[in-house]
Scaffold this motif. Sequence first.
Motif, PDB file in Angstrom:
ATOM      1  N   SER A 542       4.214  -6.964  -1.840  1.00 24.82           N
ATOM      2  CA  SER A 542       3.322  -6.224  -2.728  1.00 24.82           C
ATOM      3  C   SER A 542       2.313  -5.448  -1.884  1.00 24.82           C
ATOM      4  N   CYS A 543       1.766  -4.416  -2.497  1.00 19.35           N
ATOM      5  CA  CYS A 543       0.774  -3.570  -1.821  1.00 19.35           C
ATOM      6  C   CYS A 543      -0.620  -3.940  -2.296  1.00 19.35           C
ATOM      7  N   HIS A 544      -1.508  -4.145  -1.358  1.00 18.89           N
ATOM      8  CA  HIS A 544      -2.890  -4.460  -1.676  1.00 18.89           C
ATOM      9  C   HIS A 544      -3.783  -3.335  -1.159  1.00 18.89           C
ATOM     10  N   PRO A 545      -4.921  -3.092  -1.827  1.00 18.21           N
ATOM     11  CA  PRO A 545      -5.821  -2.042  -1.325  1.00 18.21           C
ATOM     12  C   PRO A 545      -6.250  -2.327   0.115  1.00 18.21           C
ATOM     13  N   LYS A 546      -6.232  -1.309   0.936  1.00 20.83           N
ATOM     14  CA  LYS A 546      -6.679  -1.469   2.323  1.00 20.83           C
ATOM     15  C   LYS A 546      -8.179  -1.751   2.350  1.00 20.83           C
ATOM     16  N   PRO A 547      -8.631  -2.628   3.234  1.00 18.61           N
ATOM     17  CA  PRO A 547     -10.077  -2.826   3.374  1.00 18.61           C
ATOM     18  C   PRO A 547     -10.723  -1.563   3.942  1.00 18.61           C
ATOM     19  N   VAL A 548     -11.867  -1.218   3.382  1.00 22.24           N
ATOM     20  CA  VAL A 548     -12.595  -0.033   3.839  1.00 22.24           C
ATOM     21  C   VAL A 548     -13.603  -0.472   4.892  1.00 22.24           C
ATOM     22  N   GLU A 549     -13.566   0.151   6.037  1.00 20.81           N
ATOM     23  CA  GLU A 549     -14.397  -0.268   7.170  1.00 20.81           C
ATOM     24  C   GLU A 549     -15.432   0.807   7.495  1.00 20.81           C
TER      25      GLU A 549
END
Length: 821
Positions: A542-549
Amino acid sequence: MSPLFSNKSLCNLRGTTRSPAFSMDGDFVIGGVFSIHYNMYTEIHSHDTKPDPPKCTGSINARELRFSRTMIFAIEEINNSTELLPGIILGYQIHDSCAAVPVAMQVAFQLSNGGENIFYRNNNCSHSGMMAAVVGESGSTPSISISRVIGSFDIPQVSHFATCACLSDKKQYPNFFRTVPSDAFQAVALAKLVKHFGWTWIGAICSDSDYGNNGMASFLQAAQKEGICVEFTEAFYRTQPYKTQKVADVIRRSTAKVIVAFTAAGEMKVLLEELARKPSPSRQWIGSESWITDTNLHKFTFCEGAIGFGIPRSDIPGLRDFLLDLSPSEVAASAVLTQFWEETFKCTLRKDVDAGQHVCNGSEDLQKVPNTFIPSSPLRITTMVYKAVYAIAHAIHNVVCVKKNATTQSALKRVNFTQNGYSVSFDVNGDPVAAYELVNWRKDESGNIEVVAVGYYDASLPKNKEFLINKNLTWMDGRQEVPKSVCTESCPPGTHRVLQKGKPICCYDCIPCPEGEISNTTDSSDCFPCPIEFWPNAVKDSCHPKPVEFLSNNETLAIILAVFSVSGACLAILTAAVFFHHRTTPIVRANNSELSFLLLFSLTLCFLCSLTFIGAPTEWSCMLRHSAFGITFVLCISCVLGKTIVVLMAFKATLPGSNVMKWFGPLQQRLTVVFFTFVQVLICTVWLVLRPPFPMKNFSTYKERIILECALGSAIGFWAVLGYIGLLAVFCFVLAVLARKLPDNFNEAKFITFSMLIFCAVWLTFIPAYVSSPGKFTVAVEIFAILASSFGLIMCIFAPKCFIILCQPEKNTKKYLMNKK
């Protein structure tokens, strides 16, 4: 009335004609062909090359015998009817084909041409009635042969059990009809059944006949559409023992747990006998209608759990009593019934018996002896014979009583009636509506196999609703769980199938999805990439939102930098307070207090502008951080440059006849700072107006996370701002180097030199670090450069003065200041 085909009256004809097994004269005669015996042989005498007529041998096939007796029952029932063919007597000629195509063809010619007239009345020659139609055969191959022969004489044929799809071709078999569904429907139903239980790796066997080969070809085509792979396909015939043994060995060695058998009952019996010779791995059998309901095969209990499609069950009122009503005299008058009787009761009806043989005494009861002649359960194929006879009778009725100018064949195409609740009609191909019952072999309490209906298949229902299972099934070895039969275990989500070279599509390797791609279904043929703002989880299903850094306010690194930034600003303010409190002292007055306060103010701004780099970038923060940084640093360097010029001018002013200080007084110093700063303000303004910095999501630095950063907008603008700061810093550094050895106890030039050296070193190392630092560390490097250069300036320029002011006040005197070394 258009004449039906009429048999010629041929008396005392000898040769190769065959006597029917059962016969009766009538106004119209219906022929019948059934495989009452299992085999035949031909004798050739040495004195004559002409062979005798083929003779039937082997035991009686009780089921086929029942079919022939059912035909007689139906004809007698019609003859007793007052509604169907009133006043007309139907006769019959029922022949035994011995399960052999040559015999079936001979019978067909005899039915077409009359052959030897077997109707004798007081030894006088008599005329037989007209041959209206033929019922039979049970197999597809003999049915094809019969159809080709009698079709030339326009005699229609109605089969009760020939299911080959090839017989639906009206160009080749225009006279052929059947009451049993075509294998074209059964092949599709079997493929859907196999797919329903998730079996993708199967073995397939078939009779080496038109029935088996055509049925298997249709099944393989349907199976391919369902994504089913076949490990092996073998065809054999019951008269080929070596081939039967080979098929059995193939089944034993196979890795497929499911075997689809599109065979006739005869071939299946021979194969199961061969498999029973030595233990073999359990297999899940999937059967065609030809053998799956044949009670003769129920003795092979190792086939428990077999499933397949059978003709729907039904009842024929009065048939059971008719079959049981066999008088000894009737049995003795028929060679076929005599053999059946003797085989069933293990006795003999002959008077000249050998010693030790048991003589039938007339008390034998068919109900007390296990046999397949008397059905113990509702009928299946027998009903198809019953329907076939009634279909022919209705066609004759329509010809004789309704449409005088029709033929039996054309009338058969239009029959549509219901008899005892059974609907009978034919489509344009001479086929009925396809309906099957899904049956399952189970052991009863006594360990015997029984056939249980567990579902159905009806081709007349809407698509995807034709197939239904309404009961739990028993599988091989009596298991309750569905067996598995796959070449390769299913690939879990997160992997995809890669075909194994040289093997069917069901044999594959499970390969993990590439980086950035997922598969969220079992047995996925390919992986697909996540959207740009998403990234796969650990198992790639499954695809999860990428963490924003970004350099967040609550991060340890950001807090440390913020503490240093605020500390630096406080240090600059504290230094300004010290200078203001001691503003009248010589050391403050001697070092251009106005520029010193302006420098401290600009350093305060430099420390505080680093705070704008912390936190999530916004449109305003991006423009503010770069412009504030550029302007405050130019203001800072301008002040340092002004102080350096003042030092140089002051030294020149001490030379005899020099009046340079009047050209670089306080006004000129202010104008210099304003001018240098204005140039940077102009550069920043042009940058912000044309292509200002803006917040952006960086997807390229890291694949698995998003970097939220400020894009430069115009790289030229950014490097112009840095370049201008660097130009002023280098210029200031050069002047400070020139003035560093001037004879003055409080010469600032050497401190400015050190500060500019630190400043230039910091920013020279900043450029490669800025370019190579990933993500939020780019911002951290920029903040570090600002703080390092700011601390360098304040420590090098103001720390020595504050130390003297606070710790060595004795040196903060005019006398000490004027004391030249």
